[in-house]
Scaffold this motif. Structure first.
Motif, mmCIF file in Angstrom:
data_model
loop_
_atom_site.group_PDB
_atom_site.id
_atom_site.type_symbol
_atom_site.label_atom_id
_atom_site.label_comp_id
_atom_site.label_asym_id
_atom_site.label_seq_id
_atom_site.Cartn_x
_atom_site.Cartn_y
_atom_site.Cartn_z
ATOM 1 N N THR A 194 0.739 -1.182 0.151
ATOM 2 C CA THR A 194 -0.179 0.015 -0.095
ATOM 3 C C THR A 194 0.965 1.280 0.019
ATOM 4 N N GLN A 195 1.971 1.152 0.218
ATOM 5 C CA GLN A 195 3.082 2.293 0.365
ATOM 6 C C GLN A 195 2.420 3.347 1.661
ATOM 7 N N LEU A 196 1.785 2.537 2.641
ATOM 8 C CA LEU A 196 1.443 3.248 3.863
ATOM 9 C C LEU A 196 2.239 2.574 5.079
ATOM 10 N N ASN A 197 2.288 3.228 5.917
ATOM 11 C CA ASN A 197 2.938 2.745 7.261
ATOM 12 C C ASN A 197 2.047 2.709 8.458
ATOM 13 N N THR A 198 1.642 1.090 8.822
ATOM 14 C CA THR A 198 0.812 0.945 9.795
ATOM 15 C C THR A 198 1.361 1.315 11.339
ATOM 16 N N GLY A 199 2.540 1.650 11.183
ATOM 17 C CA GLY A 199 3.007 2.097 12.484
ATOM 18 C C GLY A 199 2.970 3.868 12.525
ATOM 19 N N ASN A 200 2.551 4.362 11.431
ATOM 20 C CA ASN A 200 2.290 6.055 11.377
ATOM 21 C C ASN A 200 0.873 6.217 11.705
ATOM 22 N N ILE A 201 0.545 7.227 12.527
ATOM 23 C CA ILE A 201 -0.641 7.693 12.754
ATOM 24 C C ILE A 201 -1.692 8.185 11.644
ATOM 25 N N HIS A 202 -0.949 8.914 10.941
ATOM 26 C CA HIS A 202 -1.743 9.567 9.628
ATOM 27 C C HIS A 202 -1.933 8.474 8.744
ATOM 28 N N ASP A 203 -0.821 7.686 8.264
ATOM 29 C CA ASP A 203 -1.244 6.529 7.521
ATOM 30 C C ASP A 203 -2.115 5.303 8.054
ATOM 31 N N LEU A 204 -2.165 5.034 9.366
ATOM 32 C CA LEU A 204 -3.005 4.375 10.101
ATOM 33 C C LEU A 204 -4.437 4.796 10.155
ATOM 34 N N LEU A 205 -4.627 6.286 10.089
ATOM 35 C CA LEU A 205 -5.979 6.924 9.904
ATOM 36 C C LEU A 205 -6.504 6.790 8.634
ATOM 37 N N ILE A 206 -5.691 6.600 7.622
ATOM 38 C CA ILE A 206 -6.039 6.611 6.326
ATOM 39 C C ILE A 206 -6.595 4.968 6.031
ATOM 40 N N MET A 207 -5.658 4.235 6.435
ATOM 41 C CA MET A 207 -6.187 2.633 6.245
ATOM 42 C C MET A 207 -7.669 2.357 7.077
ATOM 43 N N TYR A 208 -7.767 3.013 8.131
ATOM 44 C CA TYR A 208 -8.667 2.787 9.118
ATOM 45 C C TYR A 208 -10.046 3.450 8.220
ATOM 46 N N LEU A 209 -9.824 4.441 7.658
ATOM 47 C CA LEU A 209 -11.132 4.815 6.984
ATOM 48 C C LEU A 209 -11.508 4.025 5.721
ATOM 49 N N ALA A 210 -10.462 3.698 5.037
ATOM 50 C CA ALA A 210 -10.544 2.757 3.991
ATOM 51 C C ALA A 210 -11.432 1.427 4.327
ATOM 52 N N ILE A 211 -10.929 0.921 5.472
ATOM 53 C CA ILE A 211 -11.555 -0.280 5.998
ATOM 54 C C ILE A 211 -12.963 0.232 6.305
ATOM 55 N N LEU A 212 -13.157 1.285 6.886
ATOM 56 C CA LEU A 212 -14.423 1.559 7.358
ATOM 57 C C LEU A 212 -15.437 1.803 6.136
ATOM 58 N N PHE A 213 -15.007 2.250 5.107
ATOM 59 C CA PHE A 213 -15.648 2.482 3.832
ATOM 60 C C PHE A 213 -15.977 1.338 3.368
ATOM 61 N N LEU A 214 -14.991 0.396 3.443
ATOM 62 C CA LEU A 214 -15.094 -1.066 2.689
ATOM 63 C C LEU A 214 -16.252 -1.879 3.588
ATOM 64 N N ASP A 215 -16.284 -1.774 4.727
ATOM 65 C CA ASP A 215 -17.163 -2.504 5.544
ATOM 66 C C ASP A 215 -18.785 -1.839 5.442
ATOM 67 N N VAL A 216 -18.741 -0.481 5.573
ATOM 68 C CA VAL A 216 -20.182 0.038 5.618
ATOM 69 C C VAL A 216 -20.713 0.492 4.248
ATOM 70 N N HIS A 217 -20.125 1.061 3.317
ATOM 71 C CA HIS A 217 -20.380 1.701 1.995
ATOM 72 C C HIS A 217 -20.242 1.131 0.890
ATOM 73 N N THR A 218 -19.642 -0.015 0.566
ATOM 74 C CA THR A 218 -19.087 -0.483 -0.632
ATOM 75 C C THR A 218 -19.536 -2.091 -0.749
ATOM 76 N N LYS A 219 -19.707 -2.592 -1.928
ATOM 77 C CA LYS A 219 -19.887 -3.980 -2.080
ATOM 78 C C LYS A 219 -18.570 -4.469 -2.582
ATOM 79 N N ILE A 220 -17.464 -3.854 -2.289
ATOM 80 C CA ILE A 220 -16.287 -4.591 -2.744
ATOM 81 C C ILE A 220 -15.775 -5.629 -1.545
ATOM 82 N N SER A 221 -15.557 -6.680 -1.694
ATOM 83 C CA SER A 221 -15.456 -7.793 -0.745
ATOM 84 C C SER A 221 -13.849 -7.626 -0.393
ATOM 85 N N GLY A 222 -13.789 -7.774 0.778
ATOM 86 C CA GLY A 222 -12.243 -8.162 1.383
ATOM 87 C C GLY A 222 -11.671 -9.234 1.288
#
Length: 373
Positions: A345-373
């Motif tokens: 992903t070129q994002l860092n799970t240990g960085n709070i900024h990147d972690l927030l971005i990934m959290y929002l992406a997972i939230l979108f994935l679960d709540v708002h889309t039909k894309i399967s994880g």
């Protein structure tokens, strides 16, 4: 006026009680329903006499020749609201069928009365549903809204709060009796308005004039959900908007819709006032959400193992130990997976900024889309 469809229903119901031929005749003397379908549309002079003189008529075998279109038996006037609206006849030996006559006449009148009030209820329900839909969608009021509310006996000047109830896995039509029971459940407060929104949704405009507490509203709706489950085996989701004046009721409906989406995720009654991040998410377009997911966690969307790991990491508030325990993997394996996520992903799970971005992406994935994880 006695319609052929109702007359057919009467014939079918009465036939269950007596094994004789039955006819239903309108006030013009025309047979409109019969167990002997060849007689439908024929003239019955005896029934015309019964209709005009408002009395029963017994026809013997010998009397069949004196009146047009008749057979031996007995005919009774059908009364509704003190008027003759038709005639029911039983064909057969008069001495044998007469004892059934009065019972069958009463049963017929009861069926007609029930049908009348059921149609009145359906008409009222449709009128109420149409009015509420217009009320919610109207931005600029005019006199027609106020006049329609008056006709429907709705106090349109009360503050109200909207609750939307969606049925879970609902695959059959709500019967009239079931819908009547649902509406009656709210009858203790005549200012509560309950309307059907299609076949899978109920919209409730709760009276808020006495400023009921959130706990009171929650308890009331929990009781209704329990009623639906106990009486009809229905499970439901509930979203509740905030109180609004009559001219702003559409805002309460919009809030209830937003809360309903979260209710379907959290499996409990949700009030719009409880929402925080969901308020922002609800304003985003599907394309924006899709693009955000693609640009962030898109490279790992097809890797179910990595997506599951990321979801569990957030669920465990970024506790690596709890995450590895829940996933039943060694901590080193978890570190390996997180490293792969970072690389892809070129994002860092240990960085709070990147972690927030990934959290929002997972939230979108679960709540708002039909894309399967």
């Amino acid at each position: 006026m006695l319609l052929a469809k109702l007359a057919e229903k009467i014939v079918n119901e009465v036939r269950k009680l007596i094994g004789e031929d039955i006819i239903v005749v309108n006030t013009d003397g025309t047979i409109i329903a019969s167990t002997d379908r060849t007689r439908i549309g024929m003239f019955h002079e005896g029934a015309l006499i019964v209709s005009k003189e408002k009395r029963k008529l017994i026809i013997t075998k010998g009397g069949e020749q004196n009146l047009k279109g008749v057979k031996a038996g007995i005919s009774f006037p059908i009364f509704f609201q003190n008027n003759v609206i038709g005639v029911i006849g039983i064909t057969g030996e008069p001495l044998r069928v007469t004892p059934f006559g009065e019972i069958i006449r009463k049963m017929t009148e009861l069926l007609i009365s029930e049908n009348y009030y059921a149609e009145q209820f359906d008409r009222q329900s449709r009128a109420m549903e149409t009015f509420v839909m217009d009320w919610i969608q109207t931005k600029d009021w005019d006199d027609s809204i106020i006049n329609r509310a008056r006709i429907l006996e709705i106090n349109i000047h009360l503050r109200r709060i909207i609750a939307i109830i969606d049925f879970e896995s609902f695959d059959y039509i709500i019967s009239r009796d079931a819908w009547t029971s649902m509406v009656k459940w709210f009858s203790p407060n005549p200012n509560d308005i309950v309307v059907r929104w299609g076949n899978e949704r109920i919209v409730i405009l709760l009276d808020f004039s006495n400023n009921p507490t959130k706990e009171t509203i929650n308890k009331k709706l929990e009781g209704f959900i329990s009623f639906l489950r106990g009486q009809f085996g229905l499970s439901a989701f509930v979203g509740i908007g905030q109180a609004a004046d009559s001219k702003e009721i559409r805002s309460s409906y919009r809030q209830a819709e937003r809360a309903l989406k979260v209710s379907k995720q959290k499996m409990k009654i949700i009030f719009d006032e409880e929402l925080t991040l969901e308020m922002v998410l609800d304003e985003l377009s599907p394309k924006t959400i899709h693009d955000f997911i693609t640009r962030t966690i898109g490279p790992i969307l097809t890797d179910k193992e990595l997506i599951a790991t990321l979801k569990e990491l957030f669920k465990q508030n970024h506790s690596l130990k709890k995450t590895s325990d829940q996933l039943h993997i060694h901590i080193n394996t978890l570190h390996y997976r997180l490293k792969k996520i970072d690389e892809y992903t070129q994002l860092n799970t240990g960085n709070i900024h990147d972690l927030l971005i990934m959290y929002l992406a997972i939230l979108f994935l679960d709540v708002h889309t039909k894309i399967s994880g």
